[in-house]
Design an enzyme around this catalytic site. Sequence first.
Site, PDB file in Angstrom:
ATOM      1  N   ASP A  76     -11.029  92.685  21.184  1.00 28.22           N
ATOM      2  CA  ASP A  76     -12.127  92.168  20.355  1.00 28.22           C
ATOM      3  C   ASP A  76     -12.917  91.095  21.106  1.00 28.22           C
ATOM      4  O   ASP A  76     -12.332  90.253  21.809  1.00 28.22           O
ATOM      5  CB  ASP A  76     -11.496  91.576  19.080  1.00 28.22           C
ATOM      6  CG  ASP A  76     -12.509  91.154  18.042  1.00 28.22           C
ATOM      7  OD1 ASP A  76     -13.526  91.849  17.892  1.00 28.22           O
ATOM      8  OD2 ASP A  76     -12.264  90.137  17.367  1.00 28.22           O
ATOM      9  N   HIS A  77     -14.235  91.132  20.945  1.00 27.81           N
ATOM     10  CA  HIS A  77     -15.128  90.092  21.497  1.00 27.81           C
ATOM     11  C   HIS A  77     -14.903  89.839  22.986  1.00 27.81           C
ATOM     12  O   HIS A  77     -14.889  88.680  23.416  1.00 27.81           O
ATOM     13  CB  HIS A  77     -14.974  88.764  20.736  1.00 27.81           C
ATOM     14  CG  HIS A  77     -15.699  88.758  19.432  1.00 27.81           C
ATOM     15  ND1 HIS A  77     -17.074  88.827  19.335  1.00 27.81           N
ATOM     16  CD2 HIS A  77     -15.246  88.695  18.148  1.00 27.81           C
ATOM     17  CE1 HIS A  77     -17.430  88.800  18.056  1.00 27.81           C
ATOM     18  NE2 HIS A  77     -16.346  88.746  17.318  1.00 27.81           N
TER      19      HIS A  77
HETATM   20  O1  G3H Z   1     -13.991  89.654  15.441  1.00 32.04           O
HETATM   21  C1  G3H Z   1     -13.324  89.059  14.587  1.00 32.04           C
HETATM   22  C2  G3H Z   1     -13.843  88.772  13.270  1.00 32.04           C
HETATM   23  O2  G3H Z   1     -15.205  88.798  13.251  1.00 32.04           O
HETATM   24  C3  G3H Z   1     -13.123  87.724  12.494  1.00 32.04           C
HETATM   25  O3  G3H Z   1     -13.959  86.789  11.849  1.00 32.04           O
HETATM   26  O4  G3H Z   1     -12.261  85.012  11.627  1.00 32.04           O
HETATM   27  O5  G3H Z   1     -14.384  84.874  10.395  1.00 32.04           O
HETATM   28  O6  G3H Z   1     -12.702  86.596   9.749  1.00 32.04           O
HETATM   29  P1  G3H Z   1     -13.287  85.768  10.834  1.00 32.04           P
HETATM   30 ZN    ZN Z   2     -16.085  88.797  15.317  1.00 33.86          ZN
END
Ligand code: G3H
Ligand code: ZN
Length: 274
Positions: A76-77
């Site tokens: 992720d990211h």
């Molecule tokens: O990529 C991860 C999410 O966008 C998590 O976001 O921590 O605000 O739920 P959040």
């Molecule tokens: Zn995110």
Amino acid sequence: MTLTDLRGSGRAVGAFNAILLEHAEAIVTGAEQAGLPVILQISQNAVRYHGSLAPFATACLSLAAAASVPVTVHLDHAEDEDLIDQAVALGLRSVMFDAAALPYEENVARTRAVVHRCHAVGCAVEAELGEIGGKDGAHAPGVRTDPAQAAAFVAATGVDSLAVAVGSSHAMASRDARLDLDLIARLADAVPVPLVLHGSSGVPDDGLREAAARGITKVNVGTLLNRVLTETVRDVLAGQDTLTDPRKYLTPGRDAVRAEVTRLLTLLGAGVPA
Ligand code: G3H
Ligand code: ZN
């Protein structure tokens, strides 16, 4: 069922961020209790915390392989292309390349190159267009993804799913974000791949249901699970000055996270008429 299969169904899959092994165990067992697929995410920030990807990613892949429901381990990211290559080499077949902070043309060029490399080995790529506020405090809040630009971005890059800015913000402590539901519907019409909602911890349950009904297919949740874990551990530790065994407080913390994962997956998977 893949994200592409789910697109247009009015339902969504939960994608939960894991930092600790206890998160990962709770996410997998929570999905098993719901009897639904789940996406188990490791962010670039979580990799930075551990110092490297391999030990934790290997543990997550092992949990996924043993699960009784489909579990996709997802990076992720990732802003670093080298980390994506490492993930693919370890066996991950789902990654997010996040170049949303870059100028549009550079986001397109770098994302297209990542897609080219990943598709060669059967790895799906999520990208982001329109920065979703709140991450590290660096992103501007209030940004929205333009449907025409999103369609052009998907055509130019070949991404498999797209994270869109529709009113949520990362790392919200309260669940009072109001999504732009009309924009979600317009994006779903314009964009031929599944849409991803980030920063979902700040969105109340009815907002999540509506987002799925209007065309969000993947719902990313991180902060909410951390809040559930930490509040549970804090309660257990209150007044327990002699408690030293971490299993005594991590077991109830992990149980609480598992229950929340089951609840959210069931909510998202039930669907509502669009
Ligand atoms: O990529 C991860 C999410 O966008 C998590 O976001 O921590 O605000 O739920 P959040
Ligand atoms: Zn995110």
